[in-house]
Motif scaffolding. Structure first.
Motif, PDB file in Angstrom:
ATOM      1  N   HIS A  64       0.646  -1.404   0.243  1.00  0.00           N
ATOM      2  CA  HIS A  64       0.027  -0.303   0.001  1.00  0.00           C
ATOM      3  C   HIS A  64       0.950   1.543   0.225  1.00  0.00           C
ATOM      4  N   ARG A  65       1.910   0.668   0.720  1.00  0.00           N
ATOM      5  CA  ARG A  65       2.931   2.243   0.821  1.00  0.00           C
ATOM      6  C   ARG A  65       3.224   3.141  -0.969  1.00  0.00           C
ATOM      7  N   ILE A  66       3.887   1.414  -1.774  1.00  0.00           N
ATOM      8  CA  ILE A  66       3.985   1.596  -3.161  1.00  0.00           C
ATOM      9  C   ILE A  66       3.292   2.217  -3.361  1.00  0.00           C
ATOM     10  N   ALA A  67       1.743   1.974  -3.500  1.00  0.00           N
ATOM     11  CA  ALA A  67       0.639   1.647  -4.480  1.00  0.00           C
ATOM     12  C   ALA A  67       0.380   3.728  -3.846  1.00  0.00           C
ATOM     13  N   SER A  68       0.820   4.227  -2.715  1.00  0.00           N
ATOM     14  CA  SER A  68       0.322   5.277  -2.687  1.00  0.00           C
ATOM     15  C   SER A  68       1.514   6.423  -3.188  1.00  0.00           C
ATOM     16  N   ILE A  69       2.694   6.060  -3.558  1.00  0.00           N
ATOM     17  CA  ILE A  69       3.600   6.486  -4.029  1.00  0.00           C
ATOM     18  C   ILE A  69       3.285   6.652  -5.660  1.00  0.00           C
ATOM     19  N   ILE A  70       2.597   5.544  -6.158  1.00  0.00           N
ATOM     20  CA  ILE A  70       2.615   5.828  -7.496  1.00  0.00           C
ATOM     21  C   ILE A  70       1.393   6.560  -7.491  1.00  0.00           C
ATOM     22  N   LYS A  71       0.456   6.306  -6.886  1.00  0.00           N
ATOM     23  CA  LYS A  71      -0.087   6.980  -7.736  1.00  0.00           C
ATOM     24  C   LYS A  71      -0.311   8.985  -6.988  1.00  0.00           C
ATOM     25  N   ASN A  72       0.285   9.414  -5.870  1.00  0.00           N
ATOM     26  CA  ASN A  72       0.853  10.219  -5.707  1.00  0.00           C
ATOM     27  C   ASN A  72       2.095  11.133  -6.705  1.00  0.00           C
ATOM     28  N   LYS A  73       2.465  10.393  -7.623  1.00  0.00           N
ATOM     29  CA  LYS A  73       3.297  10.889  -8.264  1.00  0.00           C
ATOM     30  C   LYS A  73       1.875  10.713  -9.902  1.00  0.00           C
ATOM     31  N   GLN A  74       1.434   9.985  -9.972  1.00  0.00           N
ATOM     32  CA  GLN A  74       0.329   9.990 -11.283  1.00  0.00           C
ATOM     33  C   GLN A  74      -0.771  11.135 -10.902  1.00  0.00           C
ATOM     34  N   ALA A  75      -1.117  12.314 -10.112  1.00  0.00           N
ATOM     35  CA  ALA A  75      -1.570  12.620  -9.767  1.00  0.00           C
ATOM     36  C   ALA A  75      -0.903  13.956  -9.979  1.00  0.00           C
ATOM     37  N   LYS A  76       0.770  13.980 -10.077  1.00  0.00           N
ATOM     38  CA  LYS A  76       1.230  15.252 -10.196  1.00  0.00           C
ATOM     39  C   LYS A  76       1.545  15.405 -11.713  1.00  0.00           C
ATOM     40  N   GLY A  77       1.286  14.039 -12.328  1.00  0.00           N
ATOM     41  CA  GLY A  77       1.613  13.476 -14.170  1.00  0.00           C
ATOM     42  C   GLY A  77       2.880  13.241 -13.931  1.00  0.00           C
ATOM     43  N   GLU A  78       3.274  12.963 -12.666  1.00  0.00           N
ATOM     44  CA  GLU A  78       5.153  12.258 -13.364  1.00  0.00           C
ATOM     45  C   GLU A  78       5.123  10.501 -12.771  1.00  0.00           C
ATOM     46  N   THR A  79       6.159  10.307 -12.908  1.00  0.00           N
ATOM     47  CA  THR A  79       6.641   9.053 -13.287  1.00  0.00           C
ATOM     48  C   THR A  79       7.134   8.332 -11.407  1.00  0.00           C
ATOM     49  N   ALA A  80       6.261   6.910 -11.560  1.00  0.00           N
ATOM     50  CA  ALA A  80       6.669   6.574 -10.051  1.00  0.00           C
ATOM     51  C   ALA A  80       8.698   5.653 -10.240  1.00  0.00           C
ATOM     52  N   VAL A  81       9.446   5.985  -9.603  1.00  0.00           N
ATOM     53  CA  VAL A  81      10.786   5.105 -10.073  1.00  0.00           C
ATOM     54  C   VAL A  81      10.233   4.003  -9.039  1.00  0.00           C
ATOM     55  N   LEU A  82      10.443   2.697  -9.180  1.00  0.00           N
ATOM     56  CA  LEU A  82      10.962   1.703  -7.983  1.00  0.00           C
ATOM     57  C   LEU A  82      11.739   0.760  -7.962  1.00  0.00           C
ATOM     58  N   GLY A  83      11.964   1.415  -7.065  1.00  0.00           N
ATOM     59  CA  GLY A  83      13.731  -0.436  -6.914  1.00  0.00           C
ATOM     60  C   GLY A  83      13.254  -1.388  -6.566  1.00  0.00           C
ATOM     61  N   LEU A  84      13.284  -2.950  -7.045  1.00  0.00           N
ATOM     62  CA  LEU A  84      12.248  -3.795  -6.855  1.00  0.00           C
ATOM     63  C   LEU A  84      13.395  -5.120  -6.332  1.00  0.00           C
ATOM     64  N   ALA A  85      12.821  -5.606  -5.766  1.00  0.00           N
ATOM     65  CA  ALA A  85      14.011  -7.001  -4.705  1.00  0.00           C
ATOM     66  C   ALA A  85      13.300  -8.019  -5.557  1.00  0.00           C
ATOM     67  N   THR A  86      14.046  -9.526  -5.597  1.00  0.00           N
ATOM     68  CA  THR A  86      13.629 -10.337  -5.991  1.00  0.00           C
ATOM     69  C   THR A  86      14.146 -11.295  -4.553  1.00  0.00           C
ATOM     70  N   GLY A  87      13.199 -12.826  -4.734  1.00  0.00           N
ATOM     71  CA  GLY A  87      13.597 -13.811  -3.480  1.00  0.00           C
ATOM     72  C   GLY A  87      12.536 -14.079  -2.730  1.00  0.00           C
ATOM     73  N   ALA A  88      12.640 -14.712  -1.645  1.00  0.00           N
ATOM     74  CA  ALA A  88      11.363 -15.157  -0.729  1.00  0.00           C
ATOM     75  C   ALA A  88      10.323 -13.726  -0.480  1.00  0.00           C
ATOM     76  N   THR A  89      11.116 -13.389  -0.171  1.00  0.00           N
ATOM     77  CA  THR A  89      10.784 -12.409   0.986  1.00  0.00           C
ATOM     78  C   THR A  89       9.627 -11.258   0.258  1.00  0.00           C
ATOM     79  N   PRO A  90       9.937 -10.512  -0.768  1.00  0.00           N
ATOM     80  CA  PRO A  90       9.284  -9.445  -1.056  1.00  0.00           C
ATOM     81  C   PRO A  90       7.566 -10.306  -2.194  1.00  0.00           C
TER      82      PRO A  90
END
Ligand code: F6R
Length: 640
Positions: free
Chosen positions: A32-58
């Motif tokens: 939900h934190r990631i989603a709200s970053i995406i939505k806030n950026k979208q509201a401003k017409g900007e691109t959200a840039v996400l750093g993602l990980a692999t493995g069992a954790t995420p």
């Protein structure tokens, strides 16, 4: 510096830590934190840039993001992602590649354009790597930097693949993987030898530049490294400690991963506590081992100087507390795991009656019974109980391919020796040889080979149980269907497994059930096997009267033992019994020397078993109890 935690109880923690009851709730929050970053950026017409990980954790974070996309319209159309790392060399189409991982868990299920996805390229020629890494960094900064970076943590303390020794300002680069990291990855690759030795990873410096950093960790296996990362000194030996220098980092943990932090492990050092029975026992055992003094020798000063002054004020003097805890521990020890007949049992771990108990020992794999509780198994049989053993799964995954050929050759030669027709066996043998020639690491065997492997383990288990003294009719092979089914499908229903287990329980009507209570690996076979037994017993408790008289005892697997303060029944073994137990373990020849899944412990199973039981005995002795050769430990499940 990290935002300081001003609460008394978190004063040992050098990064902000949030602890959740389990990884599901934690993962949903992170998503939900990631989603709200995406939505806030979208509201401003900007691109959200996400750093993602692999493995069992995420994995569960991605699951929730996919759900948000499918059910709540979260769009990734204008999101750009950068993954932390990729093995090198690695083809993106390989099952073990992080490209495949990301597709499977996230990208194939959302609307992100392929051009917005960045994952380090494992196919580069060596001379191209440096330029590529610089361009990777550049691309991130051209987009304004990472809005958020999510991280897991390796047991070496790595973040990304920044292994011990990494510099705090390191950038994206080619690195060599630590041996422990390769061992941890060995299951995915079907053996450590197949795990690449190198990887391309974002650097610590790259991660640091992210506007928000979230490190997640679940499960007991991570508790030790989390303690070091959160409470330890900053050191290149544990790259995750560098995160202590960031002022926008947060550690998100489940209770098990947080379990060794001071506020949970030794809370009396961090704050005022309520001194109930179990905390008192834990603290006194801790104090005695810390000071290297037998419990009965602890003084008021020892308590006062180690955060336990209030306990002495409330329940002291030290002598009274000492004697209470000493007696408690003393009463866990019994040479009669099935109960001692004709004696007062009010202070014993098991009931005296009925003198001859019906017992089922559930063994998730065909050798857990003798490895984990072989001495107690032998005692129960020697003491005349009606003991049954139920092997829950076939364990076929852990048999070497060449053993299959060896056994099939035996069957063929035997057929020749007795002049029988060996036609079908020869055909199967020839097919097996062909299959093994091109078999890929981790490829699932065809059914016929799985049958041979299961039979190899079945023969060994029978030999082990007979050696213990069981009649053949008390040896059950459940072959629970979930075990092979999970190799092919994601079907996670266990109904048939539960039904089968209920039937066996009804047949035996046990007074005692022994089950593997190994929960460190939440998706592991042991945990699934336990859940099946528990569900079966809970259902039977609604209808069957005998279940009221049925006690469930848990033992732990080959890797670790219950902490002393949790042990409710401690069964001491004599040197002679340790030897008998060893011989029972030796019957499992296919698992001897080098097993297919050795885990990250180089010792053979019988050595681990003996080390573990002698360590427990050693601890009891250090606490001031009798000096035994070995002790097997059990905890009783509380139903209500
Ligand atoms: C993955 C990565 C690693 C993992 C770490 C924990 O992209 O860079 O640092 O986060 O090895 O792995 P799991 O989550 O499988 O325990």
């Amino acid at each position: 510096m990290a935002r300081l935690n001003l609460l008394e109880e978190t004063r040992f923690e050098k990064v902000p830590v949030k602890v959740y009851p389990n990884q599901n709730t934690a993962s949903v929050d992170v998503a939900h934190r990631i989603a709200s970053i995406i939505k806030n950026k979208q509201a401003k017409g900007e691109t959200a840039v996400l750093g993602l990980a692999t493995g069992a954790t995420p994995v569960k974070v991605y699951q929730e993001l996919v759900r948000l996309h499918k059910e709540e319209g979260l769009s990734f159309r204008d999101v750009v992602t950068f993954n932390l790392d990729e093995y090198y060399p690695m083809q993106p189409t390989d099952d073990q590649s992080y490209v495949s991982f990301m597709k499977k868990h996230l990208f194939d299920h959302i609307d992100i354009p392929a051009a917005n996805i960045n994952i380090p390229d494992g196919t580069l020629a060596p001379e191209e790597i440096q330029g590529y890494c610089e361009a990777y960094e550049q691309k991130i900064s051209n987009l304004g930097g990472l809005d958020i970076q999510i991280l897991g943590i390796g047991r070496t303390g790595h973040i990304g693949f920044n292994e011990p020794g990494s510099a705090p300002n390191s950038g994206t680069r080619l690195v060599t993987l630590d041996d422990l990291t390769r061992r941890d990855a060995s299951r995915d690759f079907g053996g450590k030898e197949n795990v690449p030795t190198k990887a391309i990873t974002m650097g610590v410096g790259t991660i640091f530049k992210a506007k928000e950093i979230i490190l997640m960790a679940w499960n007991e296996k991570k508790a030790e490294i989390i303690k070091k990362a959160v409470e330890g000194e900053i050191s290149p030996e544990i790259p995750a400690t560098y995160l202590q220098l960031s002022d926008h980092v947060e550690f998100i943990l489940d209770q098990d991963a947080a379990g060794m932090l001071t506020r949970f492990d030794t809370p009396w050092l961090a704050r005022d506590v309520v001194w109930d029975e179990s905390l008192t026992k834990k603290a006194v055992v801790w104090l005695s081992l810390k000071l290297g003094k037998a419990i009965l020798k602890l003084t008021d000063d020892d308590y006062n100087n180690n955060g336990m002054a209030e306990l002495v004020t409330e329940q002291g003097p030290a002598y009274s507390i000492n004697i209470k805890i000493f007696n408690d521990l003393q009463r866990t020890i019994t040479g009669w795991p099935g109960g001692k007949p004709n004696v007062d049992d009010s202070n014993r771990p098991e009931r005296a009656e009925p003198a001859r108990k019906n017992v089922i020992l559930f063994s998730p794999h065909p050798d857990d019974d003798v490895i984990s509780m072989g001495g107690t198994f032998i005692r129960l049989a020697d003491q005349g109980h009606n003991i049954h053993v139920a092997y829950q799964t076939s364990g076929n995954t852990a048999v070497w391919d060449d053993d299959v050929l060896r056994y099939l050759e035996f069957v063929q030669d035997f057929a020749i020796a007795i002049d029988d027709d060996k036609g079908l066996t020869s055909k199967i043998y020839a097919e097996a040889r062909e299959f093994f020639k091109t078999k890929k690491p981790n490829q699932v065997d065809p059914e016929i080979i799985r049958i041979v492997k299961a039979l190899i383990r079945k023969g060994e288990a029978i030999a082990g149980a007979r050696f213990v003294g069981l009649p053949d009719e008390n040896i059950h092979f459940q072959n629970l269907p979930f075990y092979d089914r999970s190799k092919f499908s994601k079907d996670v229903s266990f109904e048939d497994d539960i039904q089968q287990t209920m039937e066996l329980l009804r047949q035996v009507k046990p007074h005692q059930v022994f089950a593997a209570g190994d929960f460190a690996d939440p998706h592991g076979t042991h945990k699934v096997c336990f859940d099946i037994i528990l569900k079966a017993l809970l259902r039977l408790r609604e209808t069957d009267e005998w279940t009221r008289d049925c006690w469930l005892w848990l033992y732990r697997g080959a890797w670790h033992e219950y902490p002393i303060h949790e042990i409710e029944m401690a069964v001491p073994l004599s040197p002679q019994e340790v030897k008998r137990k060893r011989l029972a373990i030796f019957k499992h020849q296919s698992q001897k020397d080098v097993p297919v899944f050795p885990g990250d412990d180089p010792r053979e199973f019988w050595v681990r078993a003996e080390d573990r039981t002698s360590e427990t005995a050693g601890l009891y002795h250090k606490l001031g109890l009798a000096d035994y050769e070995a002790i097997e430990a059990f905890v009783r499940w509380k139903f209500d």
